[in-house]
Design an enzyme around this catalytic site. Structure first.
Site, PDB file in Angstrom:
ATOM      1  N   HIS A  86      44.788  64.938  29.405  1.00 34.29           N
ATOM      2  CA  HIS A  86      44.775  63.486  29.551  1.00 34.29           C
ATOM      3  C   HIS A  86      46.175  62.947  29.834  1.00 34.29           C
ATOM      4  O   HIS A  86      47.197  63.565  29.514  1.00 34.29           O
ATOM      5  CB  HIS A  86      44.227  62.827  28.280  1.00 34.29           C
ATOM      6  CG  HIS A  86      45.109  63.030  27.076  1.00 34.29           C
ATOM      7  ND1 HIS A  86      46.226  62.252  26.818  1.00 34.29           N
ATOM      8  CD2 HIS A  86      45.053  63.941  26.077  1.00 34.29           C
ATOM      9  CE1 HIS A  86      46.810  62.665  25.717  1.00 34.29           C
ATOM     10  NE2 HIS A  86      46.116  63.697  25.235  1.00 34.29           N
ATOM     11  N   HIS A 141      42.717  68.109  25.895  1.00 38.81           N
ATOM     12  CA  HIS A 141      43.918  67.740  25.144  1.00 38.81           C
ATOM     13  C   HIS A 141      44.879  68.919  25.035  1.00 38.81           C
ATOM     14  O   HIS A 141      44.450  70.079  24.969  1.00 38.81           O
ATOM     15  CB  HIS A 141      43.524  67.273  23.745  1.00 38.81           C
ATOM     16  CG  HIS A 141      42.524  66.157  23.739  1.00 38.81           C
ATOM     17  ND1 HIS A 141      42.878  64.838  23.601  1.00 38.81           N
ATOM     18  CD2 HIS A 141      41.165  66.175  23.879  1.00 38.81           C
ATOM     19  CE1 HIS A 141      41.782  64.085  23.643  1.00 38.81           C
ATOM     20  NE2 HIS A 141      40.734  64.880  23.811  1.00 38.81           N
TER      21      HIS A 141
END
Length: 255
Positions: free
Chosen positions: A10, A163
């Site tokens: 992200h 992540h």
């Protein structure tokens, strides 16, 4: 034949800016939105992105925003988007804990959340059996579960927005700068050597040598580090977790 994986971290979120882990499921910062647009441009120039036929995304706010902006050209083509609890971040701090699915359905009505694990976003109850618990055992097992699911899927190329902590410790042992991407295949040779049947990834030479598709990530292999998980005694007792260092604070874009 197992799919090729396009793994994406992200973009920058508010907790990355402030170094404040008390933000609950934070949204992208202004810079994060810009990074997502840069991701969009970078992927459009790559050949592998145009071969993607499924997008899997952590059900957290910052990953959904990154996918919405960065993979917009694929979504507009009708490539399905699958929100997934398994690809969420490791820790159980507020910044790494998701929001209720009912909330995310209102914020992202274009996506179907019906297949997200009903226990999401709980990470703190029944630590010995919770697949999302902030323990080394649970997170490494979750990584293997996610890879096993992908290995047997019929698609040829799958993009995953996840992540940095989870990708590094449980999936591919690589660091990712915000909104950078890497390409992997399943390493069948290493998997055959594995006594415990582990799923293993091998990075494409180009993104490995460059430090990600955008060249912003650290080059090298990075496994589990001492600070990544609570001490084993704390895992078993469910007491206060050890402090986790932010991935973003240890990585800087290359100039």
């Amino acid at each position: 034949m197992p799919p090729t994986l396009l793994l994406i971290r992200h973009a920058q979120a508010l907790h990355n800016v402030a170094g404040d882990w008390s933000f609950h499921d934070p949204k992208l910062s202004d810079l994060g939105e810009q990074q997502s647009r840069e991701l969009h441009a970078s992927l459009q120039q790559s050949s592998i992105a145009h071969e993607v036929d499924l997008i899997i995304v952590s059900a957290m706010r910052r990953t959904l925003q990154t996918a919405t902006i960065g993979l917009d050209f694929l979504i507009k083509k009708g490539i399905p988007v699958l929100p997934h609890a398994g690809w969420q971040e490791n820790a159980d701090k507020p910044c790494d804990t998701g929001s209720e699915i009912s909330t995310m359905e209102k914020e992202f009505p274009q996506y179907d959340f019906s297949n997200v694990d009903k226990s999401y976003p709980d990470k703190t109850t029944n630590l010995s059996t919770n697949p999302y618990a902030f323990t080394q055992k649970a997170i490494l097992a979750r990584g293997q579960t996610c890879l096993k699911e992908l290995y047997s899927r019929p698609e040829k190329v799958i993009a995953v927005v996840s992540h940095s902590g989870f990708l590094r410790t449980a999936v591919c042992n690589r660091r990712f700068f915000n909104a950078d991407w890497r390409v992997f295949t399943f390493d069948e040779e290493e998997m055959r050597k594995s006594a415990d049947g582990r799923f293993v990834l091998k990075e494409d030479d180009q993104t490995e040598k460059k430090g990600g598709g955008m060249g912003r990530s650290d080059v090298g292999v990075f496994g589990v580090e001492a600070h990544d998980f609570p001490p084993e005694e704390q895992e078993l007792q469910g007491v206060e977790k050890a402090e986790e260092l932010g991935e973003a604070s240890r990585q800087k874009p290359k100039v």
